[in-house]
Scaffold this active site. Structure first.
Site, short mmCIF file in Angstrom:
data_model
loop_
_atom_site.label_atom_id
_atom_site.label_comp_id
_atom_site.label_asym_id
_atom_site.label_seq_id
_atom_site.Cartn_x
_atom_site.Cartn_y
_atom_site.Cartn_z
N ALA A 171 35.97 41.65 43.04
CA ALA A 171 35.70 42.10 44.41
C ALA A 171 35.25 43.55 44.31
CB ALA A 171 36.97 41.98 45.24
N GLY B 163 37.90 38.64 41.33
CA GLY B 163 37.23 37.66 42.19
C GLY B 163 36.15 36.86 41.46
N GLU C 21 38.05 34.17 39.84
CA GLU C 21 38.54 33.30 40.91
C GLU C 21 37.43 32.40 41.43
OE1 GLU C 21 40.27 36.78 42.93
OE2 GLU C 21 42.12 35.60 43.09
N GLU D 147 43.85 42.60 38.55
CA GLU D 147 44.28 43.19 39.82
C GLU D 147 45.51 44.07 39.71
OE1 GLU D 147 43.07 40.17 39.49
OE2 GLU D 147 41.71 39.75 41.14
N1 COA Z 1 33.60 46.86 42.29
C1 COA Z 1 32.69 47.80 42.57
N2 COA Z 1 31.86 48.34 41.66
C2 COA Z 1 31.96 47.88 40.40
C3 COA Z 1 32.89 46.90 40.02
C4 COA Z 1 33.74 46.38 41.05
N3 COA Z 1 34.62 45.42 40.80
N4 COA Z 1 32.77 46.67 38.70
C5 COA Z 1 31.79 47.47 38.26
N5 COA Z 1 31.30 48.21 39.28
C6 COA Z 1 30.22 49.22 39.27
C7 COA Z 1 30.70 50.51 38.62
O1 COA Z 1 31.37 51.31 39.59
C8 COA Z 1 29.37 51.11 38.19
O2 COA Z 1 28.72 51.63 39.34
P1 COA Z 1 28.01 53.09 39.26
O3 COA Z 1 26.94 52.92 38.20
O4 COA Z 1 27.47 53.29 40.63
O5 COA Z 1 29.08 54.04 38.84
C9 COA Z 1 28.58 49.87 37.76
O6 COA Z 1 29.18 48.76 38.42
C10 COA Z 1 28.63 49.62 36.26
O7 COA Z 1 29.98 49.53 35.87
P2 COA Z 1 30.63 50.42 34.70
O8 COA Z 1 32.11 50.51 34.95
O9 COA Z 1 29.87 51.71 34.57
O10 COA Z 1 30.32 49.49 33.45
P3 COA Z 1 31.13 49.45 32.06
O11 COA Z 1 30.31 48.65 31.13
O12 COA Z 1 31.53 50.82 31.65
O13 COA Z 1 32.48 48.66 32.39
C11 COA Z 1 33.80 46.88 33.38
C12 COA Z 1 32.43 47.30 32.80
C13 COA Z 1 33.62 45.46 33.94
C14 COA Z 1 34.84 46.91 32.30
C15 COA Z 1 34.18 47.85 34.51
O14 COA Z 1 33.08 47.99 35.39
C16 COA Z 1 35.38 47.41 35.31
O15 COA Z 1 36.49 47.50 34.85
N6 COA Z 1 35.13 46.96 36.57
C17 COA Z 1 36.19 46.59 37.46
C18 COA Z 1 36.81 45.27 37.09
C19 COA Z 1 37.96 44.93 38.03
O16 COA Z 1 39.00 45.55 38.05
N7 COA Z 1 37.75 43.88 38.84
C20 COA Z 1 38.76 43.36 39.72
C21 COA Z 1 38.60 43.90 41.08
S1 COA Z 1 39.87 43.28 42.13
#
Ligand code: COA
Length: 260
Positions: free
Chosen positions: A66, A111, A114, A134
């Site tokens: 999400a 999500g 999910e 989460e």
């Molecule tokens: N919601 C909103 N934005 C997200 C996102 C999310 N769940 N996951 C990634 N993004 C965005 C990042 O903020 C970044 O945006 P920006 O370039 O404007 O800063 C872009 O997507 C790229 O992500 P980034 O984190 O830079 O890539 P990465 O390769 O370093 O890491 C992940 C990848 C997937 C490990 C990391 O993005 C992450 O942990 N995301 C969240 C996962 C999460 O907790 N999901 C559950 C949500 S309830």
């Protein structure tokens, strides 16, 4: 059909749905959920759609969860409302009555996992990473993850994945039964489409009944599920697909199902 954050392409009985917010790793914001609800209804109602395949745009993510920016301003009431809304949208794919496949091309987190769990089947690239992180954000899964992960992989795996919030490899997800088939990244699409071809060759009404028996049955005591199975087995015997399937076997030819 045109959507802000989705691509939907329907060809030869297959709806290819791509979540298309690559710059944010296809994170599900409110607009994407609205688009998904609409696309799922469209796929359910459109008779030319026999199988739905969902994937993420780009080669990095299926869906990274999400949208955390939107989640960060939640109040207790809006959080409850959001979970309810997400669950309703994912229920639409779960109850579509047609085979649905999540083709996991990269991160499937929160999500995203999910959504994949609400599909009937999951294929994945060996470079995908899956998890329900989460608790690392101080929340719990809210789009059905606490319920569906247990049902797909058992409560032991669900507790491990949800309580650690760790990311797991696609190999591990395959080992514990979350991913049905695993492919090298450049073979994911072809391998998934082979599975789709197999499903397309089977009786469409039988597929619908089988999905219903498994999905509804998994929420019932076993004996009630078996009785549901009897009813659907009986109903299948009323279809011309049954006559065709059996005639084709006896005549040593391939069946030509009409979906009736
Ligand atoms: N919601 C909103 N934005 C997200 C996102 C999310 N769940 N996951 C990634 N993004 C965005 C990042 O903020 C970044 O945006 P920006 O370039 O404007 O800063 C872009 O997507 C790229 O992500 P980034 O984190 O830079 O890539 P990465 O390769 O370093 O890491 C992940 C990848 C997937 C490990 C990391 O993005 C992450 O942990 N995301 C969240 C996962 C999460 O907790 N999901 C559950 C949500 S309830």
């Amino acid at each position: 059909m045109s959507y802000e954050n989705l691509l939907l392409d329907i060809q030869d009985g297959v709806a290819h749905l791509t979540i298309n917010r690559e710059a944010k790793l296809n994170a599900l914001n409110a607009q994407t959920l609205t688009d998904l609800a609409d696309a799922f209804d469209h796929c359910r109602e459109n008779e030319s759609v026999r199988v739905l395949v969902i994937t993420g745009a780009g080669d990095k993510a299926f869906v990274a969860g999400a949208d955390i920016k939107e989640l960060s301003t939640m109040t207790p009431l809006s959080a409850k409302e959001l979970a309810y809304r997400g669950q309703q949208v994912f229920a639409r794919v779960e109850h579509m009555g047609k085979p649905t496949i999540a083709m996991i091309n990269g991160f499937a987190l929160g999500g995203g996992l999910e959504l994949a769990l609400a599909c009937n089947l999951r294929t994945a690239s060996t470079k995908a990473k899956l998890g329900l992180p989460e608790v690392s954000l101080g929340i719990i899964p809210g789009y059905g993850g606490t319920q569906r992960l247990s049902r797909v992989a058992g409560p032991g795996v669900a507790r491990e994945w949800i309580l650690t919030g760790d990311m797991f490899s696609a190999e591990e997800a395959h080992r514990v039964g979350i991913v049905n088939r695993l492919f090298a990244p450049d073979e994911l699409r072809e391998g998934t489409m082979k599975m789709v071809e197999t499903i397309l060759s089977r009786g469409p009404v039988a597929l619908r009944f089988a999905i219903e028996a498994i999905s509804r049955g998994s929420n019932m005591p076993q004996r009630e599920g078996e009785i549901l199975e009897c009813d659907l087995f009986g109903l299948a015997a009323s279809t011309s697909d049954m006559k065709e399937g059996m005639a084709a076997f006896l005549e040593k030819r391939k069946p030509e199902f009409q979906g009736r």
